[in-house]
Every structure is written in C-alpha cells, then in structure tokens.
Design an enzyme around this catalytic site. Structure first.
Site, PDB file in Angstrom:
ATOM      1  N   LYS A 125      34.165  94.279  20.846  1.00  0.00           N
ATOM      2  CA  LYS A 125      32.803  93.828  21.143  1.00  0.00           C
ATOM      3  C   LYS A 125      32.320  93.029  19.927  1.00  0.00           C
ATOM      4  O   LYS A 125      31.521  93.503  19.117  1.00  0.00           O
ATOM      5  CB  LYS A 125      31.901  95.032  21.452  1.00  0.00           C
ATOM      6  CG  LYS A 125      30.695  94.671  22.303  1.00  0.00           C
ATOM      7  CD  LYS A 125      30.139  95.873  23.003  1.00  0.00           C
ATOM      8  CE  LYS A 125      28.748  95.634  23.567  1.00  0.00           C
ATOM      9  NZ  LYS A 125      28.692  94.601  24.606  1.00  0.00           N
TER      10      LYS A 125
HETATM   11  N1  PLP Z   1      31.983  93.727  29.457  1.00  0.00           N
HETATM   12  C1  PLP Z   1      31.287  93.025  28.551  1.00  0.00           C
HETATM   13  C2  PLP Z   1      31.803  91.694  28.148  1.00  0.00           C
HETATM   14  C3  PLP Z   1      30.108  93.551  28.009  1.00  0.00           C
HETATM   15  O1  PLP Z   1      29.394  92.872  27.116  1.00  0.00           O
HETATM   16  C4  PLP Z   1      29.652  94.826  28.438  1.00  0.00           C
HETATM   17  C5  PLP Z   1      28.409  95.388  27.906  1.00  0.00           C
HETATM   18  O2  PLP Z   1      28.405  96.072  26.935  1.00  0.00           O
HETATM   19  C6  PLP Z   1      30.412  95.527  29.371  1.00  0.00           C
HETATM   20  C7  PLP Z   1      31.575  94.938  29.865  1.00  0.00           C
HETATM   21  C8  PLP Z   1      30.017  96.873  29.835  1.00  0.00           C
HETATM   22  O3  PLP Z   1      30.193  97.841  28.822  1.00  0.00           O
HETATM   23  P1  PLP Z   1      29.308  99.141  28.756  1.00  0.00           P
HETATM   24  O4  PLP Z   1      29.369  99.760  30.096  1.00  0.00           O
HETATM   25  O5  PLP Z   1      29.967  99.980  27.718  1.00  0.00           O
HETATM   26  O6  PLP Z   1      27.942  98.722  28.388  1.00  0.00           O
HETATM   27  C1  COI Z   2      25.228  95.608  27.135  1.00  0.00           C
HETATM   28  O1  COI Z   2      25.232  95.859  28.324  1.00  0.00           O
HETATM   29  O2  COI Z   2      24.851  96.426  26.288  1.00  0.00           O
HETATM   30  C2  COI Z   2      25.695  94.328  26.620  1.00  0.00           C
HETATM   31  O3  COI Z   2      26.081  94.242  25.504  1.00  0.00           O
HETATM   32  C3  COI Z   2      25.649  93.154  27.496  1.00  0.00           C
HETATM   33  C4  COI Z   2      24.665  92.102  27.095  1.00  0.00           C
HETATM   34  C5  COI Z   2      24.769  91.033  28.127  1.00  0.00           C
HETATM   35  C6  COI Z   2      23.245  92.561  26.972  1.00  0.00           C
END
Ligand code: PLP
Ligand code: COI
Length: 363
Positions: free
Chosen positions: A201
């Site tokens: 990330k």
């Molecule tokens: N994929 C991407 C590229 C993201 O930025 C996010 C958000 O954080 C997710 C997937 C979903 O991850 P999470 O469910 O941990 O927020």
């Molecule tokens: C999240 O869901 O926390 C992310 O990082 C995604 C972003 C598009 C806000």
C-alpha cells in the site's frame, strides 16, 4: 492485542481545538477526507536509534527538508482504517492488527523501517482516544484513520533512507459513494505488474492509477477497474477497492492474491463471512471477456467493490473498449451484496456478535 496499558506516547493536547459548534457543523455533513481532527500521532525513526519520541499533538503542517527522500523517490506507504461508534456507546476499531501487519509488509517491500505492530495499534488507539468527540454516530459514518510513513532523510542518493516519519491523522467521514450502484471504467492502463509493488500500500501505486481514474471520470464512471499487466485479460482490482462477482448459482468469485493486488482486509472478512454463511466462494482468475459474456447471458447477477472506504458498494455497470454492460438494474444493490454488507457492518458496529475477534475496543 488488547489495549495498551502503559502509553509510551507523550500526550500534548491541542491548546486551541476546534470549537464544539464548528465540530458539530462538520459532523452534520462530513463528506470524505476533507476535514481533520484536532490531533495527530507522530513517531520518528533514526537508524541506530530505532523508533523514538512518540507523541500525540495538535494537528498541524509538518516541516520537511526539500531534499527529503520521499519528495524525490516516493518512499511512502499508508493504511486506511476506521473507528466506529458502537451500539453500546463505545468506540471500536476493526481488525487493526491486520492493518498493522500489512503496513509492516508494505514497509518491507519499500525497504523502509518496519514499525512494530503493537506500536502501530497503540498510536491509532491513542489518537482515537484523544479525538473521541470526532467519531460520528450515524449509521453510514465513521472516523477514517490514515496511518502513513515517509522517508524523511535529506539525501539525494538513491538508497533506502535512514530516517522515517510515521504519522496518523484522522477525518470524520460519510459514505464514499452515494446510494446508487457505481459505474466502472475498464482501463487499458495497468496498475501493477508481477514483481512490482501492487501488493504494497504505497502512494506510488495510487499516483500511477490517477490517469486511469481521470479517464474513468471522463467516461462518466466513478471508479476504474484494472486488468493484469501480462495478458491484459484477467480482472485484478479497482483503483482503491477489491472486487467480487455474484453468479446465478449464488456463488461468489474474486480474483486470487497473486502479488499484484492489495490484500484487502474487507475482502478477507467477506470471504470468511460468506463461507461461514454457507456461500460458495472461489478465489480464482476471472477474465474480462468472460465477465462481459456472463453479464450478457444473465449468469452474472451482482458485482460489488469492497474496501475500508467503500465498505461494500454495488457496481451497476462497466464501460470500456468492449462496450458497456449493465449489472442487474444498474442502480440497486443486489440481495447477496446487501446481505453481506448488512452482516459485515453489524459486526463492525457492535450490532451483532463478533465470533472472529475482529472488533478491538478502544473506549
Ligand atoms: N485495493 C486497493 C488498491 C485499495 O486501496 C484498498 C483500500 O484500502 C483495497 C483494495 C481494500 O483494502 P481494505 O479492505 O483493507 O481497505
Ligand atoms: C481505503 O479504503 O482505506 C483506501 O485506502 C482507498 C482510498 C481510495 C480511500
């Protein structure tokens, strides 16, 4: 992972916090990520000294040397998580240990110092406690928490930095999307390639996605869908969310974690809830041409995006070089999506039992 008994943090309350009236105004209509709370957490890392001087202090701009490595070589990572006001009147986090672990893995991939997972969770908890009055109470609302780390060493040589700054900021938020299912643009740009940083990330992944996101907006779409970089055929994920497909036999399909997509914590939670609820879920490659065919034949019933910001949001149509397909009526949430969403939110907000130990009580 229960809370933090001896705070190692210096707590330095903001001498001029936002007035209760102004805060109430913000909380009445929070939007997404525009307004920030009174405080921030900050921990520094120096090679040879380790992590030092953890503090919670007034939210304010920071000073960076113009030669700071992050400004040149983008050594930066972040997380996204939420604090919820629960049915019992307390405040909880959802799986903060999973965010802490992913943050450490992202740091490892970007050759950055790795913050101990308990220190990550402690920083978040201390900030939430300090800014407890900023956690909204209404059903679609929460306090969005953004931990991040930058390379702060002033040096123009290309190498892993020897100094880092870890910070946590927070912002009261409402729903990321509106009520209706979103339209999604199938991009010809790629987000990540095998061996690259797709699973981390890091800010760079998002910088690289913005051109595609801009293109999506130009085609009337709120989000972008990325395909794999090798065959340009296999569905990977969206700009900031993972994706699930619901087929006519009630089963779910989501792309597997092969190193190019983010290991979503919402994705993982849905897999668990769906399987325990008796649904068949397959983590397997799903081709874009197959998706268009399944949408046309009616085999594909529902599609949804999932992530911390988006929670679970229905997708109503895809547009791209292969044309347009509408999912369901193109507007409403489907029954399988709705049930998963209701079940997940109930656990997150303390309205249902938490058989998985996911809820981390802060207050
Ligand atoms: N994929 C991407 C590229 C993201 O930025 C996010 C958000 O954080 C997710 C997937 C979903 O991850 P999470 O469910 O941990 O927020
Ligand atoms: C999240 O869901 O926390 C992310 O990082 C995604 C972003 C598009 C806000």
């Amino acid at each position: 992972m229960d809370s933090v008994s001896t705070p190692r943090f210096t707590l330095s309350p903001n001498p001029s916090p936002v007035s209760p009236e102004r805060r109430a105004e913000v909380l009445a209509n929070p939007g997404f990520g525009k307004i920030f709370t009174d405080h921030m957490a900050l921990i520094r890392y120096t090679e040879g000294q380790g992590w030092h001087d953890p503090v919670i202090r007034a939210y304010a701009p920071i000073t960076l040397d113009p030669a700071a490595a992050v400004l040149h070589y983008a050594q930066e990572i972040f997380e996204g998580m939420k604090a919820y006001r629960t049915a019992q009147g307390g405040i909880s986090l959802f799986r903060p240990d999973a965010n802490a672990r992913r943050f450490r893995k992202s740091a490892e991939r970007m050759a950055m110092a790795q913050l101990p997972e308990d220190l990550f969770v402690e920083a978040v908890c201390q900030l939430v406690k300090m800014d407890r009055d900023w956690v909204p109470a209404r059903p679609d609302e929460s306090l969005y928490i953004r931990p991040f780390m930058i390379a702060s060493e002033a040096f123009l040589g290309v190498k892993p930095a020897s100094e880092y700054l870890f910070m946590v900021i927070a912002s009261p938020v409402g729903a990321y999307f509106g009520e209706q299912a979103v339209s999604v643009w199938v991009s010809e740009y790629c987000r990540a390639a095998p061996g690259g940083t797709g699973e981390a990330k890091c800010g760079g992944n998002y910088a690289a996605s913005l051109m595609a996101q801009k293109e999506a907006k130009g085609h009337g779409c709120a989000q972008v869908l990325f395909l794999d970089a090798v065959e340009r055929r296999w569905i990977e994920e969206m700009g900031g969310m993972n994706v699930f497909f619901v087929l006519d036999d009630g089963s779910l399909v989501t792309p597997p974690l092969t190193g190019t997509i983010l290991r979503g914590i919402t994705r993982d939670s849905i897999l668990r809830i769906a399987r325990d609820g008796g649904l068949t879920v397959r983590e397997e490659p799903y081709a874009i041409d197959q998706m268009y065919a399944d949408a046309a034949s009616g085999r594909l019933r529902e599609v949804f995006a999932c992530g911390t910001a988006a929670v679970i949001s229905p997708i109503g149509r895809f547009r791209g070089k292969q044309g347009e397909v509408v999912i369901g009526d193109g507007i409403s949430i489907g029954p399988v999506t709705e049930k998963l969403r209701t079940n997940l939110i109930a656990i997150q907000r303390g309205n249902a039992p938490d058989p998985y130990g996911w809820v981390h009580k802060v207050i």
